[in-house]
Scaffold this motif. Structure first.
Motif, PDB file in Angstrom:
ATOM      1  N   PRO A 151       0.924  -1.202   0.125  1.00  0.00           N
ATOM      2  CA  PRO A 151       0.164   0.043  -0.128  1.00  0.00           C
ATOM      3  C   PRO A 151       0.667   1.014  -0.104  1.00  0.00           C
ATOM      4  O   PRO A 151       0.590   2.251  -0.538  1.00  0.00           O
ATOM      5  N   HIS A 152       1.653   1.196   0.619  1.00  0.00           N
ATOM      6  CA  HIS A 152       2.967   2.540   0.666  1.00  0.00           C
ATOM      7  C   HIS A 152       4.279   2.101   0.356  1.00  0.00           C
ATOM      8  O   HIS A 152       5.254   1.801   1.102  1.00  0.00           O
ATOM      9  N   GLY A 153       4.433   1.812  -1.129  1.00  0.00           N
ATOM     10  CA  GLY A 153       5.878   1.457  -1.482  1.00  0.00           C
ATOM     11  C   GLY A 153       5.728  -0.014  -1.971  1.00  0.00           C
ATOM     12  O   GLY A 153       4.712  -0.487  -2.792  1.00  0.00           O
ATOM     13  N   GLN A 154       6.838  -0.629  -1.685  1.00  0.00           N
ATOM     14  CA  GLN A 154       6.919  -2.048  -2.260  1.00  0.00           C
ATOM     15  C   GLN A 154       8.032  -2.974  -1.369  1.00  0.00           C
ATOM     16  O   GLN A 154       8.808  -2.229  -0.785  1.00  0.00           O
ATOM     17  N   GLU A 155       7.798  -4.052  -1.355  1.00  0.00           N
ATOM     18  CA  GLU A 155       8.994  -4.900  -0.758  1.00  0.00           C
ATOM     19  C   GLU A 155       9.964  -5.408  -1.567  1.00  0.00           C
ATOM     20  O   GLU A 155       9.636  -6.020  -2.879  1.00  0.00           O
ATOM     21  N   LEU A 156      11.083  -5.362  -1.481  1.00  0.00           N
ATOM     22  CA  LEU A 156      12.433  -6.011  -2.239  1.00  0.00           C
ATOM     23  C   LEU A 156      13.047  -7.011  -1.663  1.00  0.00           C
ATOM     24  O   LEU A 156      13.156  -7.074  -0.511  1.00  0.00           O
ATOM     25  N   ILE A 157      13.275  -7.962  -2.421  1.00  0.00           N
ATOM     26  CA  ILE A 157      14.106  -9.293  -1.929  1.00  0.00           C
ATOM     27  C   ILE A 157      15.502  -9.094  -2.830  1.00  0.00           C
ATOM     28  O   ILE A 157      15.349  -8.930  -4.112  1.00  0.00           O
ATOM     29  N   VAL A 158      16.392  -8.873  -2.161  1.00  0.00           N
ATOM     30  CA  VAL A 158      17.584  -8.522  -2.661  1.00  0.00           C
ATOM     31  C   VAL A 158      18.778  -9.402  -2.090  1.00  0.00           C
ATOM     32  O   VAL A 158      18.991  -9.593  -0.864  1.00  0.00           O
ATOM     33  N   SER A 159      19.981  -9.652  -2.748  1.00  0.00           N
ATOM     34  CA  SER A 159      21.187 -10.090  -2.258  1.00  0.00           C
ATOM     35  C   SER A 159      22.240  -9.659  -2.790  1.00  0.00           C
ATOM     36  O   SER A 159      22.277  -8.661  -3.735  1.00  0.00           O
ATOM     37  N   PHE A 160      23.618  -9.698  -2.126  1.00  0.00           N
ATOM     38  CA  PHE A 160      24.719  -8.975  -2.455  1.00  0.00           C
ATOM     39  C   PHE A 160      25.742 -10.067  -2.795  1.00  0.00           C
ATOM     40  O   PHE A 160      25.858 -10.849  -2.057  1.00  0.00           O
ATOM     41  N   LYS A 161      26.010  -9.969  -3.900  1.00  0.00           N
ATOM     42  CA  LYS A 161      26.901 -10.921  -4.913  1.00  0.00           C
ATOM     43  C   LYS A 161      26.696 -12.376  -4.573  1.00  0.00           C
ATOM     44  O   LYS A 161      27.416 -13.124  -4.227  1.00  0.00           O
ATOM     45  N   GLY A 162      25.309 -12.493  -4.780  1.00  0.00           N
ATOM     46  CA  GLY A 162      24.760 -13.908  -4.665  1.00  0.00           C
ATOM     47  C   GLY A 162      24.828 -14.457  -3.155  1.00  0.00           C
ATOM     48  O   GLY A 162      24.528 -15.706  -2.863  1.00  0.00           O
ATOM     49  N   GLN A 163      24.763 -13.649  -2.172  1.00  0.00           N
ATOM     50  CA  GLN A 163      24.914 -14.221  -0.735  1.00  0.00           C
ATOM     51  C   GLN A 163      23.495 -14.155  -0.454  1.00  0.00           C
ATOM     52  O   GLN A 163      22.763 -14.345  -0.940  1.00  0.00           O
ATOM     53  N   LYS A 164      23.426 -13.874   1.100  1.00  0.00           N
ATOM     54  CA  LYS A 164      21.976 -14.048   1.661  1.00  0.00           C
ATOM     55  C   LYS A 164      21.162 -13.110   1.227  1.00  0.00           C
ATOM     56  O   LYS A 164      21.385 -11.747   0.779  1.00  0.00           O
ATOM     57  N   GLU A 165      19.988 -13.365   1.108  1.00  0.00           N
ATOM     58  CA  GLU A 165      18.710 -12.424   0.634  1.00  0.00           C
ATOM     59  C   GLU A 165      18.425 -11.912   1.668  1.00  0.00           C
ATOM     60  O   GLU A 165      17.921 -12.476   2.887  1.00  0.00           O
ATOM     61  N   VAL A 166      17.970 -10.708   1.458  1.00  0.00           N
ATOM     62  CA  VAL A 166      17.258  -9.699   2.742  1.00  0.00           C
ATOM     63  C   VAL A 166      15.798  -9.407   2.111  1.00  0.00           C
ATOM     64  O   VAL A 166      15.704  -8.756   0.782  1.00  0.00           O
ATOM     65  N   SER A 167      14.972  -8.938   2.832  1.00  0.00           N
ATOM     66  CA  SER A 167      13.657  -8.366   2.807  1.00  0.00           C
ATOM     67  C   SER A 167      13.770  -6.917   2.912  1.00  0.00           C
ATOM     68  O   SER A 167      14.069  -6.688   4.131  1.00  0.00           O
ATOM     69  N   LEU A 168      13.394  -5.937   2.336  1.00  0.00           N
ATOM     70  CA  LEU A 168      13.527  -4.502   2.474  1.00  0.00           C
ATOM     71  C   LEU A 168      12.259  -4.152   2.126  1.00  0.00           C
ATOM     72  O   LEU A 168      11.719  -4.243   0.896  1.00  0.00           O
ATOM     73  N   HIS A 169      11.616  -2.768   3.028  1.00  0.00           N
ATOM     74  CA  HIS A 169      10.476  -2.010   2.346  1.00  0.00           C
ATOM     75  C   HIS A 169      11.103  -0.876   1.808  1.00  0.00           C
ATOM     76  O   HIS A 169      11.680  -0.130   2.563  1.00  0.00           O
ATOM     77  N   LEU A 170      10.882  -0.643   0.542  1.00  0.00           N
ATOM     78  CA  LEU A 170      11.018   0.746  -0.231  1.00  0.00           C
ATOM     79  C   LEU A 170       9.870   1.366  -0.111  1.00  0.00           C
ATOM     80  O   LEU A 170       8.867   0.916  -0.786  1.00  0.00           O
ATOM     81  N   PRO A 171       9.696   2.431   0.568  1.00  0.00           N
ATOM     82  CA  PRO A 171       8.455   3.320   0.888  1.00  0.00           C
ATOM     83  C   PRO A 171       8.087   4.123  -0.342  1.00  0.00           C
ATOM     84  O   PRO A 171       7.496   5.330  -0.246  1.00  0.00           O
ATOM     85  N   ILE A 172       8.541   3.850  -1.671  1.00  0.00           N
ATOM     86  CA  ILE A 172       8.407   4.334  -2.998  1.00  0.00           C
ATOM     87  C   ILE A 172       8.129   3.320  -3.927  1.00  0.00           C
ATOM     88  O   ILE A 172       8.719   2.385  -4.236  1.00  0.00           O
ATOM     89  N   PRO A 173       6.903   3.723  -4.582  1.00  0.00           N
ATOM     90  CA  PRO A 173       6.470   2.651  -5.606  1.00  0.00           C
ATOM     91  C   PRO A 173       7.287   2.505  -6.777  1.00  0.00           C
ATOM     92  O   PRO A 173       7.982   3.453  -7.211  1.00  0.00           O
ATOM     93  N   GLY A 174       7.115   1.488  -7.746  1.00  0.00           N
ATOM     94  CA  GLY A 174       7.695   1.574  -8.988  1.00  0.00           C
ATOM     95  C   GLY A 174       8.948   0.772  -9.092  1.00  0.00           C
ATOM     96  O   GLY A 174       9.907   1.080  -8.457  1.00  0.00           O
ATOM     97  N   ILE A 175       9.046  -0.426  -9.902  1.00  0.00           N
ATOM     98  CA  ILE A 175      10.309  -0.959 -10.038  1.00  0.00           C
ATOM     99  C   ILE A 175      11.455  -0.133 -10.518  1.00  0.00           C
ATOM    100  O   ILE A 175      12.583  -0.555 -10.122  1.00  0.00           O
ATOM    101  N   PHE A 176      11.203   0.636 -11.055  1.00  0.00           N
ATOM    102  CA  PHE A 176      12.273   1.604 -11.691  1.00  0.00           C
ATOM    103  C   PHE A 176      12.795   2.360 -10.640  1.00  0.00           C
ATOM    104  O   PHE A 176      14.020   2.601 -10.448  1.00  0.00           O
ATOM    105  N   GLN A 177      12.219   2.671  -9.800  1.00  0.00           N
ATOM    106  CA  GLN A 177      12.747   3.134  -8.249  1.00  0.00           C
ATOM    107  C   GLN A 177      13.558   2.338  -7.301  1.00  0.00           C
ATOM    108  O   GLN A 177      14.333   2.889  -6.958  1.00  0.00           O
ATOM    109  N   ALA A 178      13.078   0.992  -7.413  1.00  0.00           N
ATOM    110  CA  ALA A 178      13.826   0.072  -6.882  1.00  0.00           C
ATOM    111  C   ALA A 178      15.167  -0.154  -7.446  1.00  0.00           C
ATOM    112  O   ALA A 178      16.359  -0.131  -6.771  1.00  0.00           O
TER     113      ALA A 178
END
Length: 388
Positions: free
Chosen positions: A170-197
């Motif tokens: 409702p307010h932005g988006q959840e991102l699942i991200v990893s750094f150099k193929g390592q552990k995945e983290v879930s982050l709330h980006l409070p801005i919509p749009g995959i381009f903003q991710a």
């Protein structure tokens, strides 16, 4: 950083990431100069050399020692950044634009690549969003290989920050991200749009030091939930009394229009419709006008109106846009078009007002007349709960 779309958001996100780490920082670009020590008005995306030197001196005098700068293709061709060498450089996206100036896409790309070939410090990281596409990534990889420099790619299948999944909230988006193929983290980006991710992850890569550790990279990633929306970039102007949402965005290229429509669609309510109000600028690349119209066909309702007509006949510009837009509803006058779009809204709908973003004026026959998409939408639509 350079690129067709996304420079302003990426630059400001970098500034914010530095500020969250208690660094005195600034961004220089389309929004002027935004600094932790106080903003400075500026009129160029990439200021001319003498002005830029003045701004850099002012910022240094106030204690700023971290600066993110937008490098426009015009600025690069005109050597506005000559003499500067950057600690890191990034590429946000690439698509057709400014062919009224560069004439061909090859010249346009060549201008962009100047930043990576001539204006970075030795071994400075090269960063790029995978949204740039294979042509750009391959060109940057060649430069990186030639100079024995690492190429950091971010976004989907990125080798540095990999965007594994996005989920609209409702307010932005959840991102699942990893750094150099390592552990995945879930982050709330409070801005919509995959381009903003994508822009946020590119900013995070540019904010990472050259010899970044795993701990540093994840620490920067974990700052993304604290990022604030950028004025006129996927900005929620507010909600109408009947439960529709209104967004303001600077999208003024075919690619940008396509991206913002696709990014906002997941935020529609059940049975909701997405409408766009947009136009094309006068005395600029006329070939992109029907392509902008074609991109707007991705919306459910496309309202074609005036942008900055400058010295052209607004009706001629609208006709050029409409030639590519099967769904076009022509409404002369930008305010009238916004009023029309607002009047069509029902619960769960989205109205996207595109093209001018943060701008406070409309260029008509040599004059810049007061005009603010955000203010008009908020006042007429009686909007509440916006990002303002």
């Amino acid at each position: 950083m350079t690129g067709t779309n996304g420079k302003t958001s990426t630059a400001d996100f970098i500034r914010q990431l530095w500020a969250l780490q208690k660094e005195e920082s600034a961004s220089i670009g389309t929004l002027g100069i935004r600094a932790t020590t106080g903003d400075i008005a500026a009129s160029h995306t990439t200021p001319p050399p003498t002005l830029l030197a003045k701004y850099l001196h002012q910022l240094k005098e106030t204690g700023v020692d971290h600066i993110a700068l937008e490098a426009s293709s015009h600025g690069l061709v005109q050597n506005r950044l000559k003499g500067l060498h950057f600690e890191a450089v990034g590429f946000t996206s690439f698509s057709r634009d400014h062919l009224d100036y560069h004439k061909t896409e090859e010249n346009y790309l060549s201008a962009k690549l100047t930043l990576f070939k001539e204006l970075r410090k030795e071994n400075a990281p090269i960063c790029a969003s995978t949204a740039c596409g294979k042509q750009i990534i391959d060109a940057l990889q060649k430069i990186a290989d030639t100079t024995k420099t690492a190429l950091r790619t971010t976004g989907k299948d990125g080798n540095f920050f990999n965007l594994i999944e996005t989920r609209p909230l409702p307010h932005g988006q959840e991102l699942i991200v990893s750094f150099k193929g390592q552990k995945e983290v879930s982050l709330h980006l409070p801005i919509p749009g995959i381009f903003q991710a994508q822009n946020a992850l590119l900013a995070a890569s540019l904010a990472c030091p050259k010899d970044v550790t795993d701990a540093q990279a994840y620490r920067i990633l974990n700052l993304l939930p604290q990022l604030k929306p950028i004025p006129g970039r996927a900005q929620l102007a507010g909600k109408t009394p009947n439960g529709a949402s209104v967004y303001i965005d600077y999208a003024h290229t075919p690619d940008a229009i396509e991206r913002i429509i696709e990014s906002l669609r997941p935020h529609l309510g059940p049975n909701g419709k997405l409408s766009i109000v947009f136009g094309a600028g006068g005395n600029r690349d006329t070939g992109k006008r029907p392509l902008m119209g074609k991109a707007a066909n991705l919306a459910d309702i496309a309202i074609v109106t005036d942008d900055n007509p400058r010295f052209e006949n607004p009706e001629t510009i609208r006709k050029d846009v409409i030639s590519g837009c099967e769904k076009a509803i022509e409404v002369a006058g930008r305010k009238e078009a916004i009023l029309y779009g607002l009047a069509q809204l029902n619960e769960g709908d989205i109205l996207l007002i595109a093209g001018k973003g943060h701008e406070k004026g409309q260029e008509i026959q040599g004059e810049t007349l007061p005009f603010d998409d955000l203010l008009i939408a908020q006042q007429v639509g009686q909007l509440i709960e916006g990002d303002c």
